[in-house]
Motif scaffolding. Structure first.
Motif, PDB file in Angstrom:
ATOM      1  N   GLY A   1      28.046  91.785  42.775  1.00 26.63           N
ATOM      2  CA  GLY A   1      27.732  90.536  42.076  1.00 26.63           C
ATOM      3  C   GLY A   1      26.308  90.472  41.573  1.00 26.63           C
ATOM      4  N   GLY A   2      25.481  91.462  41.912  1.00 26.12           N
ATOM      5  CA  GLY A   2      24.131  91.540  41.376  1.00 26.12           C
ATOM      6  C   GLY A   2      23.180  90.511  41.956  1.00 26.12           C
ATOM      7  N   HIS A   3      22.248  90.057  41.125  1.00 32.54           N
ATOM      8  CA  HIS A   3      21.184  89.164  41.576  1.00 32.54           C
ATOM      9  C   HIS A   3      21.703  87.735  41.774  1.00 32.54           C
ATOM     10  CE1 HIS A   3      20.785  87.071  37.672  1.00 32.54           C
ATOM     11  NE2 HIS A   3      21.103  88.241  37.157  1.00 32.54           N
ATOM     12  N   HIS A   4      20.901  86.951  42.498  1.00 35.82           N
ATOM     13  CA  HIS A   4      21.239  85.553  42.764  1.00 35.82           C
ATOM     14  C   HIS A   4      19.963  84.730  42.760  1.00 35.82           C
ATOM     15  CE1 HIS A   4      22.983  81.979  44.529  1.00 35.82           C
ATOM     16  NE2 HIS A   4      22.104  82.020  45.522  1.00 35.82           N
ATOM     17  N   ASP A   5      20.039  83.522  42.223  1.00 33.36           N
ATOM     18  CA  ASP A   5      18.893  82.610  42.183  1.00 33.36           C
ATOM     19  C   ASP A   5      19.095  81.503  43.211  1.00 33.36           C
ATOM     20  OD1 ASP A   5      16.801  80.946  41.674  1.00 33.36           O
ATOM     21  OD2 ASP A   5      17.382  80.453  39.617  1.00 33.36           O
TER      22      ASP A   5
ATOM     23  N   ILE B   1      31.643  90.524  52.164  1.00 37.73           N
ATOM     24  CA  ILE B   1      32.431  90.036  51.027  1.00 37.73           C
ATOM     25  C   ILE B   1      31.918  88.640  50.696  1.00 37.73           C
ATOM     26  CG2 ILE B   1      34.733  89.396  50.236  1.00 37.73           C
ATOM     27  CD1 ILE B   1      35.791  91.448  52.339  1.00 37.73           C
ATOM     28  N   TYR B   2      31.509  88.442  49.450  1.00 38.20           N
ATOM     29  CA  TYR B   2      30.964  87.160  49.006  1.00 38.20           C
ATOM     30  C   TYR B   2      32.026  86.416  48.202  1.00 38.20           C
ATOM     31  CZ  TYR B   2      26.564  89.479  50.190  1.00 38.20           C
ATOM     32  OH  TYR B   2      25.555  90.151  50.839  1.00 38.20           O
ATOM     33  N   LEU B   3      32.421  85.264  48.710  1.00 34.57           N
ATOM     34  CA  LEU B   3      33.425  84.444  48.048  1.00 34.57           C
ATOM     35  C   LEU B   3      32.709  83.367  47.234  1.00 34.57           C
ATOM     36  CD1 LEU B   3      35.870  84.006  51.072  1.00 34.57           C
ATOM     37  CD2 LEU B   3      35.833  85.836  49.346  1.00 34.57           C
ATOM     38  N   HIS B   4      32.779  83.470  45.910  1.00 37.50           N
ATOM     39  CA  HIS B   4      32.130  82.518  45.016  1.00 37.50           C
ATOM     40  C   HIS B   4      33.051  81.309  44.820  1.00 37.50           C
ATOM     41  CE1 HIS B   4      29.120  85.568  43.436  1.00 37.50           C
ATOM     42  NE2 HIS B   4      29.980  86.317  44.110  1.00 37.50           N
ATOM     43  N   LEU B   5      32.492  80.112  44.995  1.00 36.18           N
ATOM     44  CA  LEU B   5      33.296  78.896  44.970  1.00 36.18           C
ATOM     45  C   LEU B   5      32.836  77.966  43.855  1.00 36.18           C
ATOM     46  CD1 LEU B   5      33.112  78.264  48.818  1.00 36.18           C
ATOM     47  CD2 LEU B   5      34.923  79.489  47.576  1.00 36.18           C
ATOM     48  N   GLU B   6      33.786  77.298  43.230  1.00 33.85           N
ATOM     49  CA  GLU B   6      33.448  76.334  42.184  1.00 33.85           C
ATOM     50  C   GLU B   6      32.767  75.105  42.782  1.00 33.85           C
ATOM     51  OE1 GLU B   6      33.611  76.633  39.060  1.00 33.85           O
ATOM     52  OE2 GLU B   6      34.912  78.365  38.711  1.00 33.85           O
TER      53      GLU B   6
ATOM     54  N   THR C   1      41.086  78.964  46.053  1.00 34.71           N
ATOM     55  CA  THR C   1      40.953  80.381  45.700  1.00 34.71           C
ATOM     56  C   THR C   1      39.561  80.610  45.131  1.00 34.71           C
ATOM     57  OG1 THR C   1      43.308  80.585  45.200  1.00 34.71           O
ATOM     58  CG2 THR C   1      41.846  82.266  44.274  1.00 34.71           C
ATOM     59  N   PRO C   2      38.829  81.598  45.613  1.00 34.51           N
ATOM     60  CA  PRO C   2      37.492  81.855  45.069  1.00 34.51           C
ATOM     61  C   PRO C   2      37.546  82.104  43.567  1.00 34.51           C
ATOM     62  CG  PRO C   2      37.865  83.130  47.059  1.00 34.51           C
ATOM     63  CD  PRO C   2      39.175  82.545  46.681  1.00 34.51           C
ATOM     64  N   SER C   3      36.496  81.694  42.883  1.00 31.35           N
ATOM     65  CA  SER C   3      36.429  81.958  41.442  1.00 31.35           C
ATOM     66  C   SER C   3      36.075  83.410  41.158  1.00 31.35           C
ATOM     67  CB  SER C   3      35.396  81.047  40.788  1.00 31.35           C
ATOM     68  OG  SER C   3      34.114  81.229  41.371  1.00 31.35           O
ATOM     69  N   ALA C   4      35.411  84.042  42.095  1.00 33.17           N
ATOM     70  CA  ALA C   4      35.046  85.459  41.962  1.00 33.17           C
ATOM     71  C   ALA C   4      34.742  85.993  43.353  1.00 33.17           C
ATOM     72  CB  ALA C   4      33.841  85.629  41.043  1.00 33.17           C
ATOM     73  N   VAL C   5      34.733  87.304  43.464  1.00 30.05           N
ATOM     74  CA  VAL C   5      34.428  87.974  44.729  1.00 30.05           C
ATOM     75  C   VAL C   5      33.456  89.113  44.454  1.00 30.05           C
ATOM     76  CG1 VAL C   5      35.340  89.321  46.665  1.00 30.05           C
ATOM     77  CG2 VAL C   5      36.665  87.409  45.744  1.00 30.05           C
ATOM     78  N   SER C   6      32.395  89.182  45.251  1.00 28.21           N
ATOM     79  CA  SER C   6      31.455  90.299  45.195  1.00 28.21           C
ATOM     80  C   SER C   6      31.507  91.043  46.520  1.00 28.21           C
ATOM     81  CB  SER C   6      30.031  89.805  44.938  1.00 28.21           C
ATOM     82  OG  SER C   6      29.950  89.058  43.749  1.00 28.21           O
ATOM     83  N   VAL C   7      31.158  92.318  46.474  1.00 22.88           N
ATOM     84  CA  VAL C   7      31.259  93.160  47.667  1.00 22.88           C
ATOM     85  C   VAL C   7      29.964  93.956  47.847  1.00 22.88           C
ATOM     86  CG1 VAL C   7      32.526  95.023  48.824  1.00 22.88           C
ATOM     87  CG2 VAL C   7      33.757  93.367  47.379  1.00 22.88           C
ATOM     88  N   LYS C   8      29.512  94.027  49.093  1.00 23.64           N
ATOM     89  CA  LYS C   8      28.362  94.871  49.458  1.00 23.64           C
ATOM     90  C   LYS C   8      28.735  95.609  50.741  1.00 23.64           C
ATOM     91  CE  LYS C   8      24.435  92.913  50.779  1.00 23.64           C
ATOM     92  NZ  LYS C   8      23.194  92.104  50.596  1.00 23.64           N
ATOM     93  N   ARG C   9      28.781  96.914  50.671  1.00 23.58           N
ATOM     94  CA  ARG C   9      29.328  97.700  51.770  1.00 23.58           C
ATOM     95  C   ARG C   9      28.453  98.931  51.972  1.00 23.58           C
ATOM     96  NH1 ARG C   9      33.418 101.674  51.018  1.00 23.58           N
ATOM     97  NH2 ARG C   9      34.681 102.079  52.875  1.00 23.58           N
ATOM     98  N   LYS C  10      28.021  99.156  53.221  1.00 25.89           N
ATOM     99  CA  LYS C  10      27.160 100.310  53.474  1.00 25.89           C
ATOM    100  C   LYS C  10      27.452 100.908  54.840  1.00 25.89           C
ATOM    101  CE  LYS C  10      22.730  99.512  54.175  1.00 25.89           C
ATOM    102  NZ  LYS C  10      21.364  98.909  54.125  1.00 25.89           N
ATOM    103  N   PRO C  11      27.204 102.222  54.994  1.00 26.75           N
ATOM    104  CA  PRO C  11      27.383 102.852  56.309  1.00 26.75           C
ATOM    105  C   PRO C  11      26.385 102.284  57.308  1.00 26.75           C
ATOM    106  CG  PRO C  11      27.182 104.498  54.544  1.00 26.75           C
ATOM    107  CD  PRO C  11      26.786 103.184  53.965  1.00 26.75           C
ATOM    108  N   ASN C  12      26.792 102.198  58.575  1.00 23.63           N
ATOM    109  CA  ASN C  12      25.876 101.730  59.620  1.00 23.63           C
ATOM    110  C   ASN C  12      26.075 102.507  60.915  1.00 23.63           C
ATOM    111  OD1 ASN C  12      28.326 100.607  60.399  1.00 23.63           O
ATOM    112  ND2 ASN C  12      27.455  98.650  61.033  1.00 23.63           N
ATOM    113  N   SER C  13      26.321 103.819  60.760  1.00 20.75           N
ATOM    114  CA  SER C  13      26.546 104.610  61.959  1.00 20.75           C
ATOM    115  C   SER C  13      26.282 106.086  61.671  1.00 20.75           C
ATOM    116  CB  SER C  13      27.994 104.464  62.433  1.00 20.75           C
ATOM    117  OG  SER C  13      28.860 105.143  61.540  1.00 20.75           O
ATOM    118  N   TYR C  14      26.396 106.870  62.708  1.00 21.21           N
ATOM    119  CA  TYR C  14      26.224 108.320  62.647  1.00 21.21           C
ATOM    120  C   TYR C  14      27.147 108.923  61.587  1.00 21.21           C
ATOM    121  CZ  TYR C  14      25.981 113.120  64.494  1.00 21.21           C
ATOM    122  OH  TYR C  14      25.799 114.474  64.647  1.00 21.21           O
TER     123      TYR C  14
END
Length: 993
Positions: free
Chosen positions: A421-425, A354-359, A332-345
């Motif tokens: 989930g914001g920034h990532h290094d 959907i970003y699945l964060h894993l331990e 089971t992912p430890s956390a989930v982040s989402v980034k969703r945007k329109p891509n059409s007319y």
């Protein structure tokens, strides 16, 4: 609830019911700022501010330190005088403190007369109707207020109101009763919300337990890939959309044609000039389904998405997903982040990641089954094999153009912004190890990435914000020069799209951009076999199109000036001149089909590219009509002549040059360019257009003389005629006749316009009279960018035509602009380059889509010096717009595997075709800048219902919404985007390395 009301009323009885209101702020000084429909609709009057506007879709504010700490229990009271003609019914007042907290209050306007408005809810300063924004400190600091804002009620009703004073209204019996009632409503609402949340949680639990839908209509999983060894990304497409073409109208029961835009405009109807509504909509059984042509013969049905949306409630819930390893272990992912945007007319389909964060880190070569237990995807599970050498990752960015083997800088970048989930290094566990893989997946280069910029560091921009809101790493493989096709691999993550290293990469890119210009030719048919896009001949007098000369010039305005000229003709205030028989050609512009003398800047730039390396261009073929491909003129000069010849035909007998041709309005709905019914006007000659023509005609005459001496001689004569007319009493009289603002703008450009023509005429004719205007403006120390092109030309001229000391100064001026551009570039993580660091971060200047934005400093500095630092900077400056960006998308149609899909190109939209190749759009525009011109975008197309996070929270580097109707992103012009892009790519194609 009844007990609460009784307590509040009992408390109210202990307070005074008749305390007078206390004045807090007078509006007599006027607004500090205003916006939207109120921006130019307010003035100081009668001890306050009078707003007379067409609607209440605007507002204004007064910035002033205020201390309201003594009035915590008071309500705001707005003293207003409402005029008889005002129809507005509501206002909103906001108090703002020093950390940005915003408390808002709703005020009803009872009607004409003098009123003291207070919130019907009885809201107090500390318990407002709405908390518009919560600052860094909790609550509104009444002792540190910094201003007051008054906003309209967003009604399409006229308003005529004078705002005099903001006072603090002491709570009387009526106020306290209203507060008690409001408190009861809030409690009831809280109880309903709690119930809804419980029901929602029950639904979420049921979906996670296996109740999610998985049908063919549900969103499809497009790809699974890693963005980090510990983060697995799932890209899902929500709904699909099909392009619709206009079609012949077949009436149906319940159809109704209604006016779409009540504004009237001049059109041709039955051979007569008349005023008609601009456009019409088709309603079917009361529902608007599309637009209809003015003559009622054609309709275009709006595109509609098909399929289901993702259920939002479970997207961010870790238990909604599971990764099952080959041995059956469920993770089971430890956390989930989402980034969703329109891509059409019109935002009718979305791309969701959907970003699945894993331990535990993903194991190279291992297979995982990703189960969507609580997510309504069409597939209940998808298998993913983690192989960072074969799977493409959105976190790896390289230019889709690629690199010439001798380009001094070849780089890629690593970054990912995780949405919620914001920034990532990418280097959190060590420097990322990278490889170049050839087409056989063999490693041909290896190296470590290095940190370019932290998300907490502002990029070098006017607003000093991080463009990407995340950490960015650099991969430098400049020392690799073997031709081939490659992918950049980041160990444990994935690869970039394939890119070439080849001698022809820039030539191919330039040829693509020139197709963009070709597709915007007016007065010519474009067959499909020529460029994959077809269009009949348009805007040509031989087809019955009338182009009427008008009295107003391009300096008077655009379509509004043309329309007013036709209004004068219709109303008998002016006589109609005979239509011009030879007014065709030139380049059309973006979402409208005007052809204005600004487009000569494109022609001059391409001529400059040609003359820097004529031998290269004499042997380089472009996509052109057959008759041009077969003549003796180099293809690039054929393309240049197409636009220049248009303005040559618009030259009048006295030497003046018309500023172009424009329609009476922006295009009518359901009309392609070859179906235009709007009235077309040819601007009267003006000195600025005449000087533009003189400059480019002289330049063309000089470089084309070896191929056509007769044409060159004619152009030389006509360039001088245009120049002399511009400086004559007739030319100057045009500027003197302009309205004050337009006249001041033209006078500011005058010295540069004269010098720009003079420097080309000096080089062409060697006539000393053209030297003085040039000497007057170069080098221009205060605003060198204005004289950049003149200085570059002067710096390259033969020694016998110039002053040696001045030529050295102009050379130094161009090199300094190049150095300034490099300094700007080195201050940001994405190689963005400009010589004008104060440019706003908006799409309308091509901030992230045009290399160099509005300056050509880097190529010109390299051409003068041969210093490879300028060439390296120029190659890097091309990266972001060519796909080396967080979206991995090129902002030029036809470039790369996933380019812009919905540019504001009307002819392709109404015919249901893919857009022509080579169109460079304006690109991303900064949401955080809160530009008034795009506020509607964030209210309709990228709200929290369509985008996650909501559109205003996205970084500028990803704030590109590929939606046809958004001008700030998807419009373009031939002189702002296509032309400058072609110049840069053409320079890189031909320059000596």
């Amino acid at each position: 609830m009844r007990l609460l009301c009784a307590c509040l009323l009992a408390c109210a009885a202990t307070l005074s019911a008749a305390e007078p209101s206390a004045p807090l702020l007078s509006f007599e000084p006027g607004f500090t700022y205003a916006f939207l429909s109120w921006e130019k609709a307010h003035q100081r009057a009668d001890g306050g501010i009078r707003i007379v506007a067409k609607d209440t879709k605007g507002g204004g504010g007064l910035n002033r330190p205020l201390n309201a700490s003594a009035f915590a229990e008071h309500s705001p009271e707005l003293h207003v005088v409402v005029a008889d003609g005002s129809k507005a019914t509501r206002l909103r007042v906001a108090l703002i403190d020093s950390d940005g907290t915003r408390h808002e209050f709703n005020l009803a306007i009872p009607g004409p007369g003098e009123h003291r408005l207070t919130p019907a809810s009885g809201a107090s300063l500390l318990e407002p109707d709405k908390i518009g924004k919560a600052g860094s400190e909790k609550g509104l600091d009444l002792a540190a207020l910094i201003g007051v804002q008054v906003v309209g009620g967003w009604e399409s009703k006229p308003i005529d109101i004078t705002i005099k004073e903001l006072a603090m209204h002491a709570p009387d019996d009526a106020t306290l009763a209203a507060r008690a009632a409001s408190a009861a409503k809030r409690q009831a609402a809280a109880e309903r919300q709690a119930k809804q949340e419980a029901e929602q949680q029950a639904r979420i639990t049921a979906m996670i337990a296996g109740g999610a839908s998985h049908t063919p209509d549900d969103p499809s999983v497009e790809r699974i890939y890693a963005v980090s060894p510990h983060i697995l990304a799932v890209r899902i497409q929500e709904r699909t959309i099909t392009r619709n073409a206009m079609q012949a109208y077949q009436p149906q029961n319940g159809d109704e044609r209604v006016v779409k835009d009540k504004k009237t405009t001049a059109v041709w109807a039955n051979g007569e000039l008349v005023m008609e509504p601009k456009g019409f909509q088709l309603k079917r059984k009361g529902k608007t389904i599309g637009v209809m042509s003015a003559d009622g013969t054609r309709i275009r049905i709006d595109e509609a998405g098909t399929g289901n949306w993702l259920e939002p409630s479970t997207l961010g819930v870790p238990e909604a997903y599971a990764l099952v390893t080959s041995d059956g272990t469920a993770i089971t992912p430890s956390a989930v982040s989402v980034k969703r945007k329109p891509n059409s007319y019109r935002s009718r389909a979305n791309s969701c990641v959907i970003y699945l964060h894993l331990e535990q880190a993903l194991e190279e070569g291992a297979s995982y089954t990703v189960q969507f237990k609580g997510i309504n995807t069409s597939e209940p599970e998808v298998t993913y094999t983690h192989n960072s050498a074969t799977v493409r990752s959105e976190a790896v960015h390289v230019s889709h153009i690629g690199f010439h083997p001798a380009d001094p800088q070849k780089i890629g970048r690593i970054s990912v912004w995780l949405g919620t989930g914001g920034h990532h290094d990418p280097g959190a566990t060590g420097a990322p190890q990278c490889h170049l893989l050839d087409s056989d997946d063999q490693v041909v280069w290896s190296g470590a990435a290095s940190l370019l910029r932290r998300h907490s560091e502002g990029d070098q921009t006017r607003d000093k914000r991080s463009l990407a809101k995340t950490d960015v790493y650099l991969v430098d493989f400049s020392d690799f020069a073997t031709p081939g096709s490659y992918r950049l691999q980041v160990e444990g993550v994935g690869t970039s799209w394939p890119f070439p290293i080849d001698d022809n990469v820039w030539t191919n890119a330039f040829a693509l951009s020139m197709q963009g210009l070709l597709s915007h030719r007016s007065g010519i048919a474009l067959p499909k076999d020529l460029m994959g896009y077809e269009r009949p001949r348009n805007m040509h007098p031989a087809d019955g199109v009338k182009v009427v000369p008008v009295s107003r010039t391009m300096l008077h305005g655009e379509s509004d000036a043309i329309n007013q000229s036709f209004v004068d003709i219709i109303e008998g205030k002016a006589s109609a001149e005979p239509a011009l028989s030879d007014a065709w050609g030139g380049y059309m512009d973006a979402g409208d089909w005007d052809r204005r003398s600004l487009h000569l800047d494109v022609t001059g730039g391409l001529l400059e590219v040609y003359e820097l390396n004529p031998e290269f261009w004499n042997r380089t073929a472009l996509v052109l009509p057959a008759e041009e491909r077969s003549n003796d003129l180099p293809d690039l000069l054929d393309e240049v002549w197409w636009n220049l010849s248009f303005y040559h035909r618009l030259q009048t007998p006295d030497g003046g040059v018309r500023g172009g041709i424009e329609s009476s309005s922006h295009p009518r709905p359901c009309e392609a360019s070859w179906q235009e019914t709007l009235a077309l006007g040819a601007f009267a000659p003006d000195p600025v257009s005449s000087l533009r023509f003189a400059a480019v005609a002289a330049q063309y005459a000089r470089v084309s003389a070896p191929f056509d001496a007769t044409r060159a001689a004619t152009l030389q004569t006509d360039a001088i005629r245009a120049y002399d007319w511009a400086l004559s009493d007739a030319g100057r009289a045009v500027i003197d006749s302009l309205p004050e603002k337009a006249g001041a703008k033209a006078r500011k450009k005058w010295d540069i316009s004269v010098a720009n023509a003079a420097v080309q005429l000096l080089w062409l004719t060697a006539d000393e009279r053209f030297h003085a205007p040039v000497a007057a403006v170069v080098p221009l120390e205060n605003e060198p960018i204005r004289a950049e092109g003149i200085a570059f030309t002067y710096a390259r001229m033969p020694a016998n035509l110039v002053d040696g000391e001045r030529q050295a100064q102009t050379r130094a001026m161009v090199l300094q602009l190049g150095d300034d551009t490099l300094a700007f570039q080195q201050g940001n993580a994405w190689g963005v380059a400009t010589a004008v660091p104060g440019l706003p971060l908006m799409g309308f200047v091509g901030y992230l889509s045009v290399p160099g934005m509005i300056s050509k400093a880097l190529p010109r500095a390299y051409a003068l010096s041969g210093d490879k630092k300028y060439l390296a900077g120029l190659v890097t400056a091309c990266g972001f717009s060519a796909g080396a960006n967080p979206d991995n998308r090129a902002y030029t149609t036809g470039l790369g595997p996933d380019p812009v899909a919905w540019p504001l190109h009307i002819d392709s939209l109404v015919t249901g075709q893919l857009p022509p190749k080579g169109i460079t759009v304006y690109g991303p525009s900064d949401p955080a800048a809160n530009f008034a011109f795009e506020s509607w975008v964030y209210q309709w197309y990228v709200t929290d219902k369509q985008a996650t996070p909501t559109g205003k929270q996205w970084p500028m580097a990803e704030a590109y919404w590929d939606i046809y109707t958004i001008p700030a992103n998807n419009e373009y012009t031939v002189h702002q985007t296509i032309g400058p892009t072609a110049y840069t790519w053409g320079f890189l194609a031909a320059c000596d390395r």
